[in-house]
Design a protein around this motif. Structure first.
Motif, PDB file in Angstrom:
ATOM      1  N   THR A  11      25.544  20.423  53.250  1.00 52.37           N
ATOM      2  CA  THR A  11      24.101  20.683  53.312  1.00 52.37           C
ATOM      3  C   THR A  11      23.512  20.678  51.905  1.00 52.37           C
ATOM      4  N   SER A  12      24.202  21.325  50.975  1.00 53.93           N
ATOM      5  CA  SER A  12      23.717  21.396  49.594  1.00 53.93           C
ATOM      6  C   SER A  12      23.663  20.018  48.955  1.00 53.93           C
ATOM      7  N   VAL A  13      24.676  19.192  49.231  1.00 52.70           N
ATOM      8  CA  VAL A  13      24.696  17.833  48.663  1.00 52.70           C
ATOM      9  C   VAL A  13      23.525  17.010  49.197  1.00 52.70           C
ATOM     10  N   SER A  14      23.327  17.033  50.515  1.00 53.59           N
ATOM     11  CA  SER A  14      22.233  16.249  51.089  1.00 53.59           C
ATOM     12  C   SER A  14      20.871  16.783  50.653  1.00 53.59           C
ATOM     13  N   ALA A  15      20.787  18.115  50.419  1.00 50.01           N
ATOM     14  CA  ALA A  15      19.527  18.705  49.961  1.00 50.01           C
ATOM     15  C   ALA A  15      19.174  18.273  48.539  1.00 50.01           C
ATOM     16  N   LEU A  16      20.149  17.733  47.784  1.00 47.74           N
ATOM     17  CA  LEU A  16      19.839  17.203  46.458  1.00 47.74           C
ATOM     18  C   LEU A  16      18.802  16.085  46.531  1.00 47.74           C
ATOM     19  N   GLY A  17      18.701  15.450  47.702  1.00 43.59           N
ATOM     20  CA  GLY A  17      17.628  14.467  47.886  1.00 43.59           C
ATOM     21  C   GLY A  17      16.268  15.125  47.744  1.00 43.59           C
ATOM     22  N   GLY A  18      16.140  16.364  48.224  1.00 38.32           N
ATOM     23  CA  GLY A  18      14.910  17.124  48.048  1.00 38.32           C
ATOM     24  C   GLY A  18      14.697  17.524  46.602  1.00 38.32           C
TER      25      GLY A  18
END
Length: 458
Positions: A11-18
């Motif tokens: 979740t944290s990795v994909s949230a780096l897109g944000g």
């Protein structure tokens, strides 16, 4: 690795897109003054350089639906990370590239494409890996990452600029501001190769063994069996239905509701405050130029703190209650600002009004829109429907960004009655519409699986 830890990490990795969404959006604020001096930009060209990324955002959001369905949510995020990296490198215009405004704009548009793709793919990916009782807080990671990126880029451009003279900032400081994005964008690109593909996408692509394996890693074997059964039942039911007709009353209705809700997020006036915060503080609130950066950092800090509050309350209280509470706070905040402007008594109440608005948005329409968009659409139309809703949001962002200064500097707004308050009363009107629209059309999605939510619309 324990499923809970694994879920939190991906979740944290994909949230780096944000995070890169916020960083890329904010970096131009710190760099634009110096690059404008370097290229001797007139107001029209300055607006074009700053706003050109929004064109990329719109196109990226539209194309993200196809990319995420054809190649998967993970691969869409990899494409966005590559675009972020190329844009950050090229926007600094390395010495061997010909220096021109057109080339700078091209790299800004590439960055916008990355933002547009990530703004659709990242929250959808998180929603599709999250268990129903944690989905709201996990998708809120995405909004939290946006405001962290926005906050840190203010600090980064401040410290880069502070340690250089004005002449050095004009000559090369602005390049370093753009290049500072290479660190998070490169990290995002590398880490994405270690996250799994969305299990729901794998099931849609008729790869159930891979999908179940991912579900086990994320949820553990027992919960994975339940999730897999619900996903497969939903897909089996949908395959028995005729080919999707996006113009049917049911499907079109869902898409319109999601799209309007997405657009209304921008009509709260949030980006008018974030993009033109320095103008508001200097012209409307009477702060000096030396105080503007500190006030902007204060806005970003308030945004960050109240996004944390939303993150820990969205699954506890639900989506709709947060919208109602936040909208009331936004109305009161802008009312304080509007009344003090009208009465020509600008001061601490005016500042409190702006900060109350930011805090209320950060705990409501900021994160809740992304949560609802990522979970409200049925599996078989999620990619296309969310792509339309996010693209419409970027179009609304562009409209607000273009027309706020027009209304703000108009003769009507500057007359003796409004005294500069008119835009904020217009935003109040839209916020009241959000309350009515949410009550009438938005379902409460707390603690429901994505497959259960399909039954609400049916």
């Amino acid at each position: 690795m324990k499923p809970r830890t694994f879920l939190l990490l991906i979740t944290s990795v994909s949230a780096l897109g944000g995070f890169l969404f916020g960083y890329d959006t904010g970096v131009i604020n710190g760099a634009q003054y110096f690059l404008s001096q370097y290229f001797s930009l007139d107001p029209v060209m300055k607006g074009w350089v700053v706003g050109s990324a929004l064109i990329g955002c719109l196109v990226g959001a539209i194309s993200a639906g196809y990319l995420s369905m054809k190649f998967g949510r993970k691969n869409s995020l990899i494409v966005s990370a590559m675009l972020f990296t190329i844009s950050a490198w090229g926007s600094g215009l390395p010495s061997f590239l010909p220096e021109s405004v057109s080339l700078l704009v091209m790299f800004r548009i590439l960055g916008g494409l990355g933002i547009g793709i990530a703004s659709m793919s990242a929250p959808m990916y998180i929603a599709e890996i999250a268990p129903s009782h944690k989905r709201g807080s996990l998708v809120t990671f995405y909004q939290l990452a946006i405001v962290i990126g926005f906050f840190l880029v203010f600090l980064a451009t401040y410290f880069i600029g502070k340690n250089l003279s004005v002449e050095e900032n004009i000559a090369f400081g602005w390049r370093r501001m753009f290049w500072s994005e290479l660190i998070p964008s490169g990290l995002f690109l590398i880490l994405l190769f270690f996250v799994p593909k969305s299990p729901r996408w794998l099931y849609l692509m008729q790869r159930p063994e891979e999908g179940f394996g991912t579900l086990v890693k994320i949820h553990g074997k027992d919960l994975a069996k339940k999730e897999a059964s619900q996903i497969q039942d939903s897909i089996d039911q949908n395959t028995e239905k005729p080919k999707i007709n996006f113009f049917s009353k049911a499907i079109l209705g869902i898409i319109i509701i999601g799209t309007v809700f997405s657009m209304l997020q921008q009509f709260t006036g949030i980006n008018a405050v974030l993009y033109y915060g320095s103008d508001i503080f200097e012209k409307a609130l009477g702060f000096g130029k030396d105080d503007v950066l500190e006030q902007q950092i204060l806005l970003a800090f308030i945004n960050l703190i109240f996004t944390f509050i939303a993150m820990f309350s969205v699954d506890k209280f639900g989506r709709k209650p947060l919208v109602y509470i936040g909208c009331v706070g936004m109305v009161v905040g802008f009312a304080l600002l509007g009344v003090t402007l009208q009465m020509e008594s600008v001061g601490i109440l005016s500042l409190i009004g702006v900060l109350l608005f930011i805090a209320s948005f950060a705990m409501s329409m900021g994160p809740v829109v992304w949560v609802l968009l990522s979970e409200m659409f049925p599996n078989r139309i999620r990619s296309a429907a969310m792509s339309i809703a996010v693209a419409a949001q970027w179009a609304s962002n562009y409209l607000v960004s273009q027309f706020f200064p027009v209304v703000s500097e108009s003769e009507t707004n500057m007359n003796d009655f409004w005294n500069g308050s008119l835009p904020y009363y217009i935003f109040i009107g839209f916020i009241i519409i959000i309350i009515i629209f949410t009550y009438k059309f938005i379902p409460e999605t707390k603690n429901k699986s994505l497959e259960e939510l399909e039954d609400i619309w049916d």
